[in-house]
Design a protein around this motif. Structure first.
Motif, PDB file in Angstrom:
ATOM      1  N   GLU A 388       0.971  67.164   9.476  1.00 41.48           N
ATOM      2  CA  GLU A 388      -0.114  66.672  10.326  1.00 41.48           C
ATOM      3  C   GLU A 388       0.430  66.318  11.704  1.00 41.48           C
ATOM      4  O   GLU A 388       1.431  65.630  11.827  1.00 41.48           O
ATOM      5  CB  GLU A 388      -0.775  65.440   9.703  1.00 41.48           C
ATOM      6  N   HIS A 389      -0.276  66.798  12.729  1.00 46.30           N
ATOM      7  CA  HIS A 389       0.160  66.554  14.103  1.00 46.30           C
ATOM      8  C   HIS A 389      -1.066  66.244  14.951  1.00 46.30           C
ATOM      9  O   HIS A 389      -2.041  66.984  14.942  1.00 46.30           O
ATOM     10  CB  HIS A 389       0.879  67.775  14.657  1.00 46.30           C
ATOM     11  N   ARG A 390      -0.976  65.135  15.677  1.00 42.77           N
ATOM     12  CA  ARG A 390      -2.103  64.733  16.517  1.00 42.77           C
ATOM     13  C   ARG A 390      -1.773  64.789  17.998  1.00 42.77           C
ATOM     14  O   ARG A 390      -2.661  64.802  18.838  1.00 42.77           O
ATOM     15  CB  ARG A 390      -2.534  63.309  16.167  1.00 42.77           C
ATOM     16  N   THR A 391      -0.491  64.799  18.317  1.00 35.66           N
ATOM     17  CA  THR A 391      -0.111  64.730  19.730  1.00 35.66           C
ATOM     18  C   THR A 391       1.277  65.318  19.909  1.00 35.66           C
ATOM     19  O   THR A 391       1.874  65.854  18.971  1.00 35.66           O
ATOM     20  CB  THR A 391      -0.173  63.276  20.234  1.00 35.66           C
ATOM     21  N   GLU A 396       4.672  61.057  19.521  1.00 34.88           N
ATOM     22  CA  GLU A 396       4.788  60.664  18.120  1.00 34.88           C
ATOM     23  C   GLU A 396       6.054  59.842  17.889  1.00 34.88           C
ATOM     24  O   GLU A 396       6.041  58.867  17.127  1.00 34.88           O
ATOM     25  CB  GLU A 396       4.785  61.897  17.227  1.00 34.88           C
ATOM     26  N   ARG A 399       5.439  56.388  19.085  1.00 34.46           N
ATOM     27  CA  ARG A 399       4.609  55.639  18.150  1.00 34.46           C
ATOM     28  C   ARG A 399       5.400  55.170  16.940  1.00 34.46           C
ATOM     29  O   ARG A 399       5.089  54.128  16.349  1.00 34.46           O
ATOM     30  CB  ARG A 399       3.418  56.506  17.728  1.00 34.46           C
ATOM     31  N   ALA A 427      -4.851  63.522  23.438  1.00 39.60           N
ATOM     32  CA  ALA A 427      -5.266  64.461  22.399  1.00 39.60           C
ATOM     33  C   ALA A 427      -5.773  65.769  23.006  1.00 39.60           C
ATOM     34  O   ALA A 427      -5.485  66.857  22.487  1.00 39.60           O
ATOM     35  CB  ALA A 427      -6.355  63.821  21.530  1.00 39.60           C
ATOM     36  N   GLU A 428      -6.509  65.678  24.108  1.00 38.48           N
ATOM     37  CA  GLU A 428      -7.021  66.878  24.765  1.00 38.48           C
ATOM     38  C   GLU A 428      -5.888  67.701  25.375  1.00 38.48           C
ATOM     39  O   GLU A 428      -5.885  68.941  25.284  1.00 38.48           O
ATOM     40  CB  GLU A 428      -8.021  66.495  25.847  1.00 38.48           C
ATOM     41  N   TYR A 430      -2.893  67.792  24.265  1.00 39.81           N
ATOM     42  CA  TYR A 430      -2.189  68.390  23.132  1.00 39.81           C
ATOM     43  C   TYR A 430      -2.919  69.638  22.640  1.00 39.81           C
ATOM     44  O   TYR A 430      -2.298  70.689  22.429  1.00 39.81           O
ATOM     45  CB  TYR A 430      -2.058  67.364  22.007  1.00 39.81           C
ATOM     46  N   ARG A 431      -4.236  69.541  22.475  1.00 37.99           N
ATOM     47  CA  ARG A 431      -5.008  70.705  22.023  1.00 37.99           C
ATOM     48  C   ARG A 431      -4.909  71.842  23.035  1.00 37.99           C
ATOM     49  O   ARG A 431      -4.797  73.013  22.669  1.00 37.99           O
ATOM     50  CB  ARG A 431      -6.472  70.316  21.801  1.00 37.99           C
ATOM     51  N   ARG A 434      -1.485  73.419  22.643  1.00 42.29           N
ATOM     52  CA  ARG A 434      -1.386  74.135  21.357  1.00 42.29           C
ATOM     53  C   ARG A 434      -2.161  75.444  21.408  1.00 42.29           C
ATOM     54  O   ARG A 434      -1.704  76.462  20.884  1.00 42.29           O
ATOM     55  CB  ARG A 434      -1.918  73.242  20.244  1.00 42.29           C
TER      56      ARG A 434
END
Length: 607
Positions: A388-391, A396, A399, A427-428, A430-431, A434
């Protein structure tokens, strides 16, 4: 490390003098890069300015041509072309006082090939070209954006452009505003592609060319990282990587005969670069290592000495006096050089002072920066295997230390950060990053993840490494070149699977294999340590004192953004600066740099 700037305006005559000339002069005077005289070229709709550095040929820029009765075209250029000699021959350029200038190569190359000239250029560069035939401005940056170039679109198809944000922010047509998105860019140290922190200001994207014509702006990509199958076995991969690195060093050191200079930390990257350089020239290079003398121990020092002894380098330890890190003049110069606030504090100041000293001995030096990104030194096995990756990985990691909003943001008001939606911004971004990554069909999940992390580091974290070093060195008067940033080497290693980059379970095992016969084992097998920082008590006390002055100044521009109670706890107990080692200091460094940047650029907050 020249400075370039200019103004395109289709509604004014930029040759008429008066306030227009004053505005152009002021913009040129704000250029910190160069520093060896400014020259201008103008036609009614365009002014180009060039601030020369010590290696520029007198009178070479702006380069102008009016051959064959055509309307004039002119260019200003920052950087170095590794293939200038070949292009000069291909273009038929001969002799003359500017015949060898890289700027003239770019100008004639553009007239011959148009925008395709960008693909033909090797090296680190930024240029701005005005074509009077089409009344078009062309802006371009090297493949990795090492050389800076920003611009501000104006109504009617005009634009301001410059190597430095400071030169743009002070122009009468600019309104330096930091809005919510811009503040997020500063706090996250990540910006949307092509956008600067100040509202409306844009950056030429790495590997891109921008055309500014009467019909509007057009952005064109001429290079990017692409996924390709890797079919070589490990032995061949090691051999190919070694050959590509040797070729990159050869291109960036020029013909054999001189003694190249290398910035040697004692880490694997700079040590390998020193060894490859020595193998090419047949003698040890000139090497320079930062030192704090008796004030602080540099963990890298024994390894640097081992390299010097092994290669027979002409070596010099460069002493950085911790007292100089609190000098207001140095603080301002380093911030001007970076042109952007950051939480890195003396990780800015120490290199700046180091480069300034090195520049007294040599005009050009090689740096091992970017090897971590190229050879997979910034990714751990756990990060690659995580599902799982959010950023971004570096956020990370922050954090994991309890820094929910990333490094350097511990003293900002939590409600303010929620209001500007810092978490959503990250988050935006990062997306966005990606979604840019191309993958091979059917690639395993672990290979896809490793490729993504490599891409993030190469395109988003790069600014905190290579670009960081380039800007500080340029301001200090030193040309720094980065062989690990050669696009051929980058492209090849980007497609080497993670299992080969870490084939024996250690970080950067591929690079260790490349250097296996070049370096002593003590260096090859050593652990990685961060860039040295000072723990001198005077520096930490200075941080607390400067923060106290900001808090006591009700007009301080950064003050409305702070958690005042948290900041007061630091001034009341400076031991809090030691939280998490360097991380506690980063919170204060970020506040101080942001406040100084807002003041220096006369930036207005609009959140």
């Amino acid at each position: 490390m020249s400075g370039i700037a200019g103004w395109i305006d289709r509604d004014r005559d930029l040759t008429r003098g008066g306030p227009v000339t004053a505005a152009v002069t002021a913009m040129a005077e704000r250029l910190r890069r160069g520093g060896h005289g400014v020259r201008h070229w103008s036609v009614p709709s365009a002014v180009l300015c060039h601030s020369a550095d010590a290696l520029d040929r007198a009178g070479a820029q702006p380069a102008v041509t009016t051959a064959d009765g055509r309307p004039p075209a002119a260019v200003v250029f920052d950087g170095t072309l590794d293939n200038a000699a070949r292009l000069r021959s291909e273009l038929g350029l001969r002799g003359g006082p500017t015949g060898g200038a890289d700027a003239e190569v770019v100008l004639h190359g553009y007239l011959r090939w148009g925008g395709e000239v960008a693909r033909r250029l090797d090296g680190l560069f930024a240029f701005a070209l005005w074509d009077e035939r089409t009344r078009e401005l062309v802006l371009c940056r090297d493949r990795f954006g090492v050389k800076p170039l920003s611009y501000l679109p104006l109504p009617g198809g005009g634009a301001l452009f410059s190597s430095e944000v400071a030169a743009l922010a002070g122009h009468p047509l600019a309104d330096p505003v930091l809005d919510a998105e811009g503040l997020c860019s500063v706090l996250a140290q990540v910006r949307p592609p092509g956008r600067a922190a100040l509202r409306g200001l844009r950056e030429v994207r790495p590997g891109h060319l921008v055309r500014c014509s009467p019909t509007g702006l057009v952005e064109q990509r001429y290079w990017g990282l692409e996924a390709r199958p890797h079919t070589e076995d490990l032995a061949t991969t090691i051999e190919t990587a070694r050959g590509l690195l040797e070729e990159a060093v050869a291109r960036q050191t020029g013909p054999a005969g001189g003694t190249p200079s290398v910035l040697l930390s004692g880490g694997l990257d700079s040590s390998t670069l020193s060894a490859v350089t020595a193998a090419r020239t047949g003698t040890g290079p000139r090497t320079f290592t930062v030192s704090f003398g008796s004030a602080a121990t540099v963990p890298d020092a024994p390894y640097a000495q081992a390299v010097v002894d092994h290669l027979g380098s002409d070596h010099q330890d460069v002493l950085v006096d911790p007292a100089s890190l609190t000098d207001p003049v140095t603080l301002g110069a380093a911030l001007d050089a970076k042109d952007f606030p950051s939480p890195f504090g003396d990780k800015n100041l120490t290199p700046y002072l180091f480069y300034r000293s090195v520049a007294q001995h040599t005009p050009v030096a090689l740096s091992g920066e970017a090897a971590d990104a190229v050879f997979g030194g910034l990714i751990s096995e756990d990060e690659r295997a995580a599902t799982e990756h959010r950023t971004f990985p570096w956020i990370e990691r922050a954090r994991a230390f309890g820094l929910e909003n990333g490094i350097g943001n511990g003293l900002f008001d939590q409600r303010m950060m929620r209001d500007i939606d810092l978490a959503g911004f990250c988050a935006e971004r990062y997306r966005e990053a990606r979604d840019e990554v191309s993958h091979l069909p059917g690639a395993p999940a672990e290979d896809r993840r490793a490729r993504e992390i490599d891409y993030f580091h190469m395109t988003r974290l790069y600014e905190q490494a290579v670009n960081h070093s380039e800007r500080l060195a340029a301001a200090a008067g030193l040309h720094v070149r980065f062989p690990f940033s050669d696009h051929r080497l980058f492209s090849y290693l980007y497609n080497v699977p993670w299992r080969m980059k870490s084939f024996d379970g250690h970080d950067k095992s591929l690079l260790r294999a490349v250097a296996r016969d070049l370096l002593p084992s003590i260096v090859l097998d050593r652990p990685k340590v961060p860039f040295p920082i000072t723990y001198h008590p005077g520096y930490k006390q200075s941080l607390a004192d400067r923060l106290r002055r900001v808090l006591d100044d009700r007009d301080a521009p950064v003050r409305p953004l702070l958690d005042l109670a948290a900041a007061r706890r630091v001034t009341d107990d400076p031991r809090m600066l030691d939280r998490g080692g360097w991380l506690g200091r980063a919170d204060t460094e970020m506040v101080l740099q942001l406040d100084a940047w807002l003041r220096a650029r006369s930036v207005r907050l609009a959140l």
